[in-house]
Design a protein around this motif. Sequence first.
Motif, PDB file in Angstrom:
ATOM      1  N   TYR A   1      86.330  36.250  23.633  1.00  0.00           N
ATOM      2  CA  TYR A   1      86.503  36.938  22.363  1.00  0.00           C
ATOM      3  C   TYR A   1      87.022  35.931  21.338  1.00  0.00           C
ATOM      4  N   CYS A   2      86.382  35.903  20.179  1.00  0.00           N
ATOM      5  CA  CYS A   2      86.820  35.022  19.100  1.00  0.00           C
ATOM      6  C   CYS A   2      87.696  35.818  18.141  1.00  0.00           C
TER       7      CYS A   2
ATOM      8  N   LYS B   1      83.905  38.089  17.400  1.00  0.00           N
ATOM      9  CA  LYS B   1      82.693  38.132  18.215  1.00  0.00           C
ATOM     10  C   LYS B   1      83.048  38.136  19.704  1.00  0.00           C
ATOM     11  N   ASN B   2      82.349  38.963  20.482  1.00  0.00           N
ATOM     12  CA  ASN B   2      82.421  38.953  21.942  1.00  0.00           C
ATOM     13  C   ASN B   2      81.189  38.225  22.453  1.00  0.00           C
ATOM     14  N   PHE B   3      81.367  37.374  23.453  1.00  0.00           N
ATOM     15  CA  PHE B   3      80.219  36.657  24.005  1.00  0.00           C
ATOM     16  C   PHE B   3      80.512  36.220  25.432  1.00  0.00           C
ATOM     17  N   ASP B   4      79.454  35.914  26.172  1.00  0.00           N
ATOM     18  CA  ASP B   4      79.548  35.410  27.536  1.00  0.00           C
ATOM     19  C   ASP B   4      79.263  33.926  27.524  1.00  0.00           C
TER      20      ASP B   4
ATOM     21  N   CYS C   1      83.582  29.435  20.067  1.00  0.00           N
ATOM     22  CA  CYS C   1      82.703  30.483  19.571  1.00  0.00           C
ATOM     23  C   CYS C   1      81.377  29.864  19.107  1.00  0.00           C
ATOM     24  N   PRO C   2      80.250  30.446  19.507  1.00  0.00           N
ATOM     25  CA  PRO C   2      78.960  29.892  19.077  1.00  0.00           C
ATOM     26  C   PRO C   2      78.693  30.080  17.578  1.00  0.00           C
ATOM     27  N   ASP C   3      79.406  31.019  16.939  1.00  0.00           N
ATOM     28  CA  ASP C   3      79.188  31.263  15.507  1.00  0.00           C
ATOM     29  C   ASP C   3      80.081  30.410  14.615  1.00  0.00           C
ATOM     30  N   CYS C   4      81.401  30.498  14.817  1.00  0.00           N
ATOM     31  CA  CYS C   4      82.325  29.805  13.907  1.00  0.00           C
ATOM     32  C   CYS C   4      82.906  28.517  14.496  1.00  0.00           C
ATOM     33  N   LYS C   5      82.650  28.250  15.771  1.00  0.00           N
ATOM     34  CA  LYS C   5      83.086  27.017  16.458  1.00  0.00           C
ATOM     35  C   LYS C   5      84.589  26.911  16.680  1.00  0.00           C
ATOM     36  N   LYS C   6      85.336  28.007  16.518  1.00  0.00           N
ATOM     37  CA  LYS C   6      86.780  28.023  16.798  1.00  0.00           C
ATOM     38  C   LYS C   6      86.980  28.301  18.285  1.00  0.00           C
TER      39      LYS C   6
END
Length: 65
Positions: A7-8, A13-16, A28-33
């Motif tokens: 979880y970011c 965003k939730n992601f595997d 995080c694949p979206d924001c890179k944090k």
Amino acid sequence: MPLLQYYCENCKKNFDELVKRFDDTVYCPDCKKAAKRAYCGEMYSATGKSAKKCGGNCKTCGGCK
């Protein structure tokens, strides 16, 4: 290699993610944090049986019961 849920907190965003080790830093694949591990879903013991009292946080676990 385990597939874990993350979880970011920055973009919500939730992601595997497929990781080499459960304590690897994942971004995080979206924001890179840096993302945090999400402890949700069904957990299973090493025998494949459902672990009823498992929170998924192996660092604080006393073993699957």
